[in-house]
Scaffold this motif. Sequence first.
Motif, PDB file in Angstrom:
ATOM      1  N   ASP A 172       0.811  -1.219   0.000  1.00 30.11           N
ATOM      2  CA  ASP A 172       0.000   0.000   0.000  1.00 30.11           C
ATOM      3  C   ASP A 172       0.843   1.268   0.000  1.00 30.11           C
ATOM      4  O   ASP A 172       0.298   2.378   0.037  1.00 30.11           O
ATOM      5  N   ASP A 173       2.158   1.126  -0.019  1.00 31.09           N
ATOM      6  CA  ASP A 173       3.047   2.286   0.076  1.00 31.09           C
ATOM      7  C   ASP A 173       3.632   2.640  -1.287  1.00 31.09           C
ATOM      8  O   ASP A 173       3.973   1.762  -2.087  1.00 31.09           O
ATOM      9  N   THR A 174       3.760   3.950  -1.526  1.00 27.75           N
ATOM     10  CA  THR A 174       4.310   4.435  -2.792  1.00 27.75           C
ATOM     11  C   THR A 174       5.296   5.561  -2.530  1.00 27.75           C
ATOM     12  O   THR A 174       4.997   6.505  -1.790  1.00 27.75           O
ATOM     13  N   VAL A 175       6.466   5.440  -3.129  1.00 26.23           N
ATOM     14  CA  VAL A 175       7.448   6.523  -3.125  1.00 26.23           C
ATOM     15  C   VAL A 175       7.479   7.103  -4.533  1.00 26.23           C
ATOM     16  O   VAL A 175       7.561   6.368  -5.527  1.00 26.23           O
ATOM     17  N   TYR A 176       7.394   8.435  -4.611  1.00 28.78           N
ATOM     18  CA  TYR A 176       7.474   9.116  -5.894  1.00 28.78           C
ATOM     19  C   TYR A 176       8.842   9.793  -5.992  1.00 28.78           C
ATOM     20  O   TYR A 176       9.287  10.454  -5.036  1.00 28.78           O
ATOM     21  N   ALA A 177       9.516   9.630  -7.127  1.00 27.16           N
ATOM     22  CA  ALA A 177      10.799  10.275  -7.360  1.00 27.16           C
ATOM     23  C   ALA A 177      10.691  11.082  -8.648  1.00 27.16           C
ATOM     24  O   ALA A 177      10.260  10.560  -9.684  1.00 27.16           O
ATOM     25  N   ILE A 178      11.064  12.366  -8.597  1.00 25.65           N
ATOM     26  CA  ILE A 178      10.841  13.270  -9.728  1.00 25.65           C
ATOM     27  C   ILE A 178      12.154  13.927 -10.138  1.00 25.65           C
ATOM     28  O   ILE A 178      12.973  14.302  -9.292  1.00 25.65           O
ATOM     29  N   ARG A 179      12.329  14.061 -11.438  1.00 29.22           N
ATOM     30  CA  ARG A 179      13.531  14.682 -11.979  1.00 29.22           C
ATOM     31  C   ARG A 179      13.167  15.536 -13.192  1.00 29.22           C
ATOM     32  O   ARG A 179      12.345  15.126 -14.018  1.00 29.22           O
TER      33      ARG A 179
END
Length: 303
Positions: free
Chosen positions: A121-128
């Motif tokens: 149920d966990d989400t990490v978002y990484a943005i570049r």
Amino acid sequence: MTDFLDWKQFDYDNSTVQLWVFKKSSTAVKFRAWHVRTDEQVEDLFRSAIKSATSRISETVTYTHLSQNNENSCLTHALEESDGLIALLQVVDVPEAENTDAALKQLKGAVGYLVKFQNGDDTVYAIRKTAPTWRPRVRNTMINAIFVNGELSIVPEETFTFDSYFDFYCLNETIFVASKKAYESTVSDKAVYKKSFDDLTVDPQFLSLFSDIEPLKQFVGQNAIQLRRMTVIQQKALYTRPDFPESLRRVNTGRNWGINFDGNGKIVVCNQTARVLMQVLLDHRLLSEVTETIYDVPDAEIV
């Protein structure tokens, strides 16, 4: 601190990886995004990139308009305070059945990409932010080639370069900012800072400090850093203190700061003293009681 530790200890190796590219939109949704299908090799490279960041970053600094971090720290910002990132996450969190796979034209000119790491149920978002080579104007001036068997050969297919790091991340309700400049240019709205400054320059109490506000407006102009500083000045509102004008004149004379005043005690702004004036209004010109030395600091925290 819980979100920070969860971000560092997240099981990236066993997470599913999903890549999105996005462009800014002038509509109310603020962003348009497209899902990009990837193979396992690309996904493993994204996993390696974020694991490298979580092992390197060991400290947090509270995000403010003027705060800065170093290579081993990140700025922490509450997600609820970032309308831009909320808008971006909303467009990449659509149900899988509604995903729109990116075509080549969507990748070209994308302003950034977002990688979702999902585990349960966990989400990490990484943005570049994308590299300049993603821009159509730049791409049209480049020749794609690879070095094989001692010679260069043309690559007919379109190629895209991904950096081995991200600019900022999000988990639960916390944003972890590694590159403040990239974060603010991606999800912040410069127009908000500009409106804040415009409001300040018609505030009667602020106007009463100056003989003429126009030189200050010209000094700030459209510069994003100066506009952020003026936003902080408005938030701190030191100028609203009854003794501020008198205290400023007294200290300016005693310390020889060079700020000019007219015959009515109003501040006369000029290019030579505008920077000093900004530091004073920010309350960032500080005196060390140990060395009796005056410092201009980028940010200050009450202790």
